[in-house]
Design a protein around this motif. Structure first.
Motif, PDB file in Angstrom:
ATOM      1  N   LYS A   1       0.930  -1.327   0.037  1.00 17.11           N
ATOM      2  CA  LYS A   1      -0.086  -0.206   0.109  1.00 17.11           C
ATOM      3  C   LYS A   1       0.740   1.126  -0.126  1.00 17.11           C
ATOM      4  O   LYS A   1       0.776   2.235   0.921  1.00 17.11           O
ATOM      5  CB  LYS A   1      -0.786   0.129   1.194  1.00 17.11           C
ATOM      6  CG  LYS A   1      -1.970  -1.003   1.384  1.00 17.11           C
ATOM      7  CD  LYS A   1      -2.640  -0.888   2.737  1.00 17.11           C
ATOM      8  CE  LYS A   1      -3.962  -1.999   2.486  1.00 17.11           C
ATOM      9  NZ  LYS A   1      -4.229  -1.851   3.950  1.00 17.11           N
ATOM     10  N   LEU A   2       1.682   1.367  -0.862  1.00 16.21           N
ATOM     11  CA  LEU A   2       2.890   2.273  -1.233  1.00 16.21           C
ATOM     12  C   LEU A   2       2.840   3.013  -2.296  1.00 16.21           C
ATOM     13  O   LEU A   2       2.931   2.379  -3.273  1.00 16.21           O
ATOM     14  CB  LEU A   2       4.102   1.564  -0.809  1.00 16.21           C
ATOM     15  CG  LEU A   2       4.302   0.773   0.539  1.00 16.21           C
ATOM     16  CD1 LEU A   2       5.545  -0.249   0.575  1.00 16.21           C
ATOM     17  CD2 LEU A   2       4.328   1.750   1.593  1.00 16.21           C
ATOM     18  N   MET A   3       2.750   4.460  -2.265  1.00 17.89           N
ATOM     19  CA  MET A   3       2.891   5.147  -3.509  1.00 17.89           C
ATOM     20  C   MET A   3       4.101   5.258  -3.935  1.00 17.89           C
ATOM     21  O   MET A   3       4.417   5.631  -5.120  1.00 17.89           O
ATOM     22  CB  MET A   3       2.184   6.579  -3.148  1.00 17.89           C
ATOM     23  CG  MET A   3       0.764   6.657  -2.407  1.00 17.89           C
ATOM     24  SD  MET A   3      -0.407   5.826  -3.755  1.00 17.89           S
ATOM     25  CE  MET A   3      -1.286   4.779  -2.601  1.00 17.89           C
ATOM     26  N   LYS A   4       5.251   5.016  -2.968  1.00 14.99           N
ATOM     27  CA  LYS A   4       6.726   5.065  -3.373  1.00 14.99           C
ATOM     28  C   LYS A   4       7.155   3.789  -3.027  1.00 14.99           C
ATOM     29  O   LYS A   4       7.243   3.593  -1.720  1.00 14.99           O
ATOM     30  CB  LYS A   4       7.309   6.206  -2.965  1.00 14.99           C
ATOM     31  CG  LYS A   4       6.731   7.613  -3.524  1.00 14.99           C
ATOM     32  CD  LYS A   4       7.839   8.502  -2.728  1.00 14.99           C
ATOM     33  CE  LYS A   4       7.717   9.894  -3.652  1.00 14.99           C
ATOM     34  NZ  LYS A   4       8.214  10.974  -2.634  1.00 14.99           N
ATOM     35  N   ASP A   5       8.027   2.985  -3.681  1.00 20.28           N
ATOM     36  CA  ASP A   5       8.737   1.859  -3.002  1.00 20.28           C
ATOM     37  C   ASP A   5       9.803   1.536  -4.151  1.00 20.28           C
ATOM     38  O   ASP A   5       9.591   1.333  -5.228  1.00 20.28           O
ATOM     39  CB  ASP A   5       7.882   0.635  -3.059  1.00 20.28           C
ATOM     40  CG  ASP A   5       8.704  -0.730  -2.371  1.00 20.28           C
ATOM     41  OD1 ASP A   5       9.694  -0.396  -2.079  1.00 20.28           O
ATOM     42  OD2 ASP A   5       7.999  -1.767  -2.844  1.00 20.28           O
ATOM     43  N   VAL A   6      10.974   1.782  -3.698  1.00 19.89           N
ATOM     44  CA  VAL A   6      12.198   1.509  -4.812  1.00 19.89           C
ATOM     45  C   VAL A   6      13.057   0.484  -4.376  1.00 19.89           C
ATOM     46  O   VAL A   6      14.442   0.292  -4.591  1.00 19.89           O
ATOM     47  CB  VAL A   6      13.028   2.756  -5.127  1.00 19.89           C
ATOM     48  CG1 VAL A   6      12.057   3.589  -6.216  1.00 19.89           C
ATOM     49  CG2 VAL A   6      13.440   3.323  -3.986  1.00 19.89           C
ATOM     50  N   ALA A   7      12.660  -0.647  -3.305  1.00 22.52           N
ATOM     51  CA  ALA A   7      13.272  -1.602  -2.711  1.00 22.52           C
ATOM     52  C   ALA A   7      13.466  -2.753  -3.847  1.00 22.52           C
ATOM     53  O   ALA A   7      12.779  -3.557  -3.950  1.00 22.52           O
ATOM     54  CB  ALA A   7      12.558  -2.244  -1.706  1.00 22.52           C
ATOM     55  N   GLY A   8      14.514  -2.669  -4.672  1.00 16.41           N
ATOM     56  CA  GLY A   8      14.922  -3.505  -5.757  1.00 16.41           C
ATOM     57  C   GLY A   8      14.154  -3.415  -6.963  1.00 16.41           C
ATOM     58  O   GLY A   8      13.532  -2.407  -7.071  1.00 16.41           O
TER      59      GLY A   8
ATOM     60  N   LEU B   1       5.006  -1.736   9.664  1.00 15.34           N
ATOM     61  CA  LEU B   1       4.008  -1.016   9.642  1.00 15.34           C
ATOM     62  C   LEU B   1       3.562  -1.313   8.017  1.00 15.34           C
ATOM     63  O   LEU B   1       2.740  -0.425   7.643  1.00 15.34           O
ATOM     64  CB  LEU B   1       4.186   0.479   9.828  1.00 15.34           C
ATOM     65  CG  LEU B   1       4.487   0.805  11.219  1.00 15.34           C
ATOM     66  CD1 LEU B   1       5.086   2.093  11.638  1.00 15.34           C
ATOM     67  CD2 LEU B   1       3.108   0.670  12.362  1.00 15.34           C
ATOM     68  N   GLY B   2       3.847  -2.231   7.285  1.00 17.58           N
ATOM     69  CA  GLY B   2       3.491  -2.415   5.934  1.00 17.58           C
ATOM     70  C   GLY B   2       4.043  -1.427   4.851  1.00 17.58           C
ATOM     71  O   GLY B   2       3.800  -1.354   3.915  1.00 17.58           O
ATOM     72  N   GLY B   3       5.407  -1.149   5.287  1.00 12.80           N
ATOM     73  CA  GLY B   3       6.157  -0.182   4.661  1.00 12.80           C
ATOM     74  C   GLY B   3       7.362  -0.929   3.939  1.00 12.80           C
ATOM     75  O   GLY B   3       7.386  -1.818   3.837  1.00 12.80           O
ATOM     76  N   THR B   4       8.186   0.029   3.223  1.00  9.77           N
ATOM     77  CA  THR B   4       9.427  -0.220   2.823  1.00  9.77           C
ATOM     78  C   THR B   4      10.635   0.461   3.165  1.00  9.77           C
ATOM     79  O   THR B   4      10.691   1.373   3.732  1.00  9.77           O
ATOM     80  CB  THR B   4       9.222  -0.256   1.041  1.00  9.77           C
ATOM     81  OG1 THR B   4      10.359  -0.759   0.512  1.00  9.77           O
ATOM     82  CG2 THR B   4       9.223   1.361   0.902  1.00  9.77           C
ATOM     83  N   ILE B   5      11.770  -0.246   2.851  1.00  6.26           N
ATOM     84  CA  ILE B   5      13.227   0.348   3.310  1.00  6.26           C
ATOM     85  C   ILE B   5      13.658   1.448   2.749  1.00  6.26           C
ATOM     86  O   ILE B   5      14.640   2.113   3.070  1.00  6.26           O
ATOM     87  CB  ILE B   5      14.307  -0.882   3.402  1.00  6.26           C
ATOM     88  CG1 ILE B   5      14.332  -1.441   1.829  1.00  6.26           C
ATOM     89  CG2 ILE B   5      14.073  -1.770   4.154  1.00  6.26           C
ATOM     90  CD1 ILE B   5      15.621  -2.363   1.566  1.00  6.26           C
TER      91      ILE B   5
END
Lengths: 471, 471
Positions: A182-189, B409-413
């Motif tokens: 549920k993330l508008m931004k995610d650049v993990a890999g 919390l359902g997020g990312t690194i």
């Protein structure tokens, strides 16, 4: 037929009522929305959970049995035809909306969920899920994700890819991965989410999706502009965009399509027009009214014969429904309808329509064209007869030249239908030999034994591109 | 040092003035925007064309020499530190805007183009390129693409990925691929465009990009809301979204950040506030005024201590410039500034800020937090001293717990900075072991000898996730 051992293992996972290999089930799942393609699977399975999908994939992987994930099979590229047999995995039992998160404006859904049902539910909550493929009353979200479905609202709102922000998927070996969230931004890999969208079931089986929802537009207005000159319609499309207006919908119908749609939907359209544009703008009332006024001026300056604005939502809906019925209307003409989706930069749509008409005439085949003019995403549609082998050969030759023309104009062989079986011999024309190598390497890295929807995307042989010389 | 043979081959491609291996050049390219990371390359090269990049890659590939593509090195994840030596390939000579296509609303540019320069040029033509990373006055488009840069406008307009519609790139073996095009829709095979965006130079060297431009907003308005209660600010963020309003910008600054920013930018901010929200809406005037009025009501209902609307564009610019200067302002406090980007679903930002503060206190380190509240993309920023080994260990432990909290919390690194070296030990926490396997397989399929930016994204060892027990 599957080996008895495999059959037993699958039944022990699914229960006997959700494993089918009776002739009727096999025939029903031997084809999809694409004409003239059929191939029997060995079995049809209906999993009810991610865990079952994972267990099934472990069995199939161990026995090296192909699997074709399937929603409602409405695709037009042969994407769900089990061309190498094996198992068709129908996702209809996994059809739940798991959550609508009003704080984050996301929906989490299962792949077998019906698109229209989802879209309607979201709208009832005062939210909006824009992707609206023409097949949406039958199609599933999982199918839309596999094919990266577009639709009439793609110009302004983008396609399925723009709304998928997280996925759960089962790999060929049965491993379960989760991407995004549920993330508008995610650049993990690497962006596995966007890679899986549009991968046509060849990389993984999608078992859950997190979708982005947006606030709905407050107001909309629909208009119609009719042209005796095709180039006038095409120039209108370019000029609207050049005026910094991105309409929600900007559709074109050529004369042949106008005739059948009018006959089908009884709209009283004038039949002597070379093209009709159906234009919808949405947003705030003031902005919509301003845009519609500018668009009207553009239409007139490009010598539209008639410009009319829908007086009511009913009238607007009727127009858009008529457009959505183009395929159905064309399908009444002759026994076989082949709907393609050659796509060009939007500045090139007039050139492309001219090319399509020239090519159809050359091969003496009936091709009507309609589509998403604002996207440059045209649907040249052949009405023909699969039983007439000689005519079908001419149709095939014509489409080959049409794809070639699209590439030549800076376009692509498919804008929204996918590659599947139908376009696979042409994929290299678009992506080149090095692009093919990269894509094949990605496929092998996900699915080393080529079990996931084999025979799709990658053809045994690329069609030789000799069209220019012949043309 | 490169072997003399390799050196000679590279000089013959580039000319001696564009091949450097003097100590000064090597030291200058041994680090980037990330603190405490440094590693000398063996050479620095400045290609001027795709053809040169291809030739260079063929040489490097034959000799198995690592290569790090680099724009301006403003990244914060150690993304361009040549940790395994080899060649740093600086793209600054390939810095041209090749075309702005006003009919299709696209720009075709080279990777070394400065972001701000591009953005300003586009605006001068009455168009808009939304991605606006804080480093944009120094960063390059190629760097933005490699890292999938975000920025202050990401909430409404998305990030770099949403604007890249076509790429030219050189593979490890020197092959040149072209993906996408001036096409709003293209589903011909796997989406290599979106896969390369954010791949941090580990899959290919980007040599050209086709970018989507959009009509600019006609009007904008900026406001400030100040809170003595952090939760009030966080609830405001959620409530704005729940009200179906997506602001262009929705930034948060915590008390520690307010203090340094105010001291730096002399804004006269009240220093007793727990949080400030900077909110900007753009669009049509009527809609903006309506949204700002609703947002003002939401702020007040959540007990904002002060709500003020910028009276002029200058005042608005001053506020946003102050926000952009948060990093610089914090950097004045102590010798070393470590800026992170833990990201959570936007409904969780209050929980995340509370967690950050708890963790900072526990480890007795100074962490200020600001960031893109609307995206859930927070920038906890440690001000510390790299020379104090014991303190740096505490900072590292704190960030480890912060990443752990984000995941919980359902997020990312990482929301927008990328994995690089800094986050690589934590990537598996987000994507899981199966996700890691898939990503590694993709990497091998593009770059079997691991020459493209080796040592990034994938760590030798994943950090053990034992934080909860310790916490």
């Amino acid at each position: 037929m599957l080996q008895e051992e495999v059959r037993r293992e699958l039944i022990s996972i699914l229960g006997s009522e959700h494993f089918k290999d009776d002739p009727q089930s096999l025939v029903t799942h031997s084809y999809d929305g694409t004409p003239m393609l059929q191939s029997l699977p060995d079995a049809v399975v209906y999993p009810s959970s991610t865990e079952q999908v994972s267990q099934i994939m472990k069995v199939l992987s161990r026995h090296k049995i192909p699997v074709v994930g399937r929603g409602s099979g409405t695709n037009l590229c042969g994407g769900t035809v089990p061309v190498q047999g094996g198992v068709v995995m129908v996702m209809h039992r996994m059809n739940q909306i798991l959550e609508i998160d009003l704080e984050n404006l996301t929906a989490t859904v299962q792949p077998g969920l019906n698109t229209k049902q989802f879209s309607t539910h979201v709208e009832s909550l005062g939210l909006f899920y824009p992707p609206d493929p023409s097949s949406m009353s039958i199609s599933t979200i999982g199918g839309n994700i596999a094919e990266c479905s577009g639709g009439l609202r793609g110009l302004k709102y983008g396609t399925t890819k723009d709304y998928v922000i997280g996925l759960e998927a089962v790999l060929a070996n049965g491993d379960i991965i989760r991407t995004g969230g549920k993330l508008m931004k995610d650049v993990a890999g690497y962006d596995l989410t966007k890679l899986l969208v549009g991968s046509e079931g060849t990389l993984a089986i999608i078992t859950e999706a997190t979708l982005k929802l947006v606030p709905p537009p407050r107001y909309k207005k629909t208009m119609l502009a009719m042209y005796k000159d095709l180039y006038g319609a095409a120039r209108t499309v370019s000029k609207i965009i050049e005026n910094r207006i991105i309409p929600a919908t900007l559709e074109i119908l050529d004369n042949a399509t106008i005739r059948v749609v009018d006959d089908f939907a009884k709209l009283g359209l004038p039949l002597d027009m070379e093209a009709i544009l159906i234009i919808e703008q949405d947003g705030d009332e003031e902005a919509v009214e301003r845009d519609i006024a500018i668009i009207t001026e553009v239409c007139k300056s490009e010598k539209a014969d008639q410009v009319s604005i829908a007086a009511s939502q009913e009238e607007a809906d009727k127009l858009l429904t008529a457009r959505r019925s183009a395929f159905t209307a064309l399908a009444r003409l002759r026994p076989t309808t082949i709907l393609e989706d050659a796509t060009v930069p939007r500045s090139k749509i007039a050139d492309m329509v001219i090319e399509i008409n020239r090519i159809a005439k050359k091969h003496q085949v009936q091709i009507s064209t309609f589509g998403h003019a604002g996207d440059g995403n045209l649907h040249p549609t052949a009405t023909t007869d699969a039983r007439n082998k000689e005519e079908i050969e001419r149709v095939d030759e014509a489409f080959e030249e049409i794809f070639e023309a699209a590439i030549r104009l800076g376009g692509t062989i498919t804008g929204e239908h996918g590659v599947g079986m139908v376009k696979s011999p042409f994929l290299e024309w678009k992506v080149g030999p090095a692009g093919m190598e990269v894509m094949k390497a990605i496929k092998s890295s996900f699915d080393p034994h080529n079990l996931l929807n084999p025979g799709k995307v990658f053809a045994k042989e690329t069609r030789k591109r000799v069209v220019i010389q012949r043309g």
